[in-house]
Design a protein around this motif. Structure first.
Motif: not given
Length: 93
Positions: A17-40
């Motif tokens: 399921y989660s592998n379906l959602f990689g195309e929108d991930w660009t490592n933007s500042n916003f996404q990196l903040k979210l990744l940090e909040k998700c404990n990596g």
């Protein structure tokens, strides 16, 4: 309310399921903040971002009825609750 983690179909199903959602991930500042909040946890961050976009960070701190009024952030501190969060995300339309 029934605990969603009892319906969790296992890690293999989540990975598919989660592998379906990689195309929108660009490592933007916003996404990196979210990744940090998700404990990596990139898999969880990608799914949250796909479904909630710019509301993702706010949602992480929101009490979610489907999570028995826990926040997604609280769920990330316990393996059983991580499964609850994954099942909740899996059920997003």
């Amino acid at each position: 309310m029934g605990k969603l983690e009892q319906y969790f179909k296992g890690e293999e199903s989540w990975i598919k399921y989660s592998n379906l959602f990689g195309e929108d991930w660009t490592n933007s500042n916003f996404q990196l903040k979210l990744l940090e909040k998700c404990n990596g946890k990139l898999d969880i961050a990608k799914v949250i971002f796909y479904h909630l976009g710019e509301n993702s960070l706010k949602w992480m701190d929101s009490n979610v009825p489907a999570l028995d009024d826990l926040t997604p952030l609280e769920c990330l501190n316990d393996e059983k609750l991580i499964n609850r969060l994954k099942e909740c995300l899996h059920r997003f339309p």
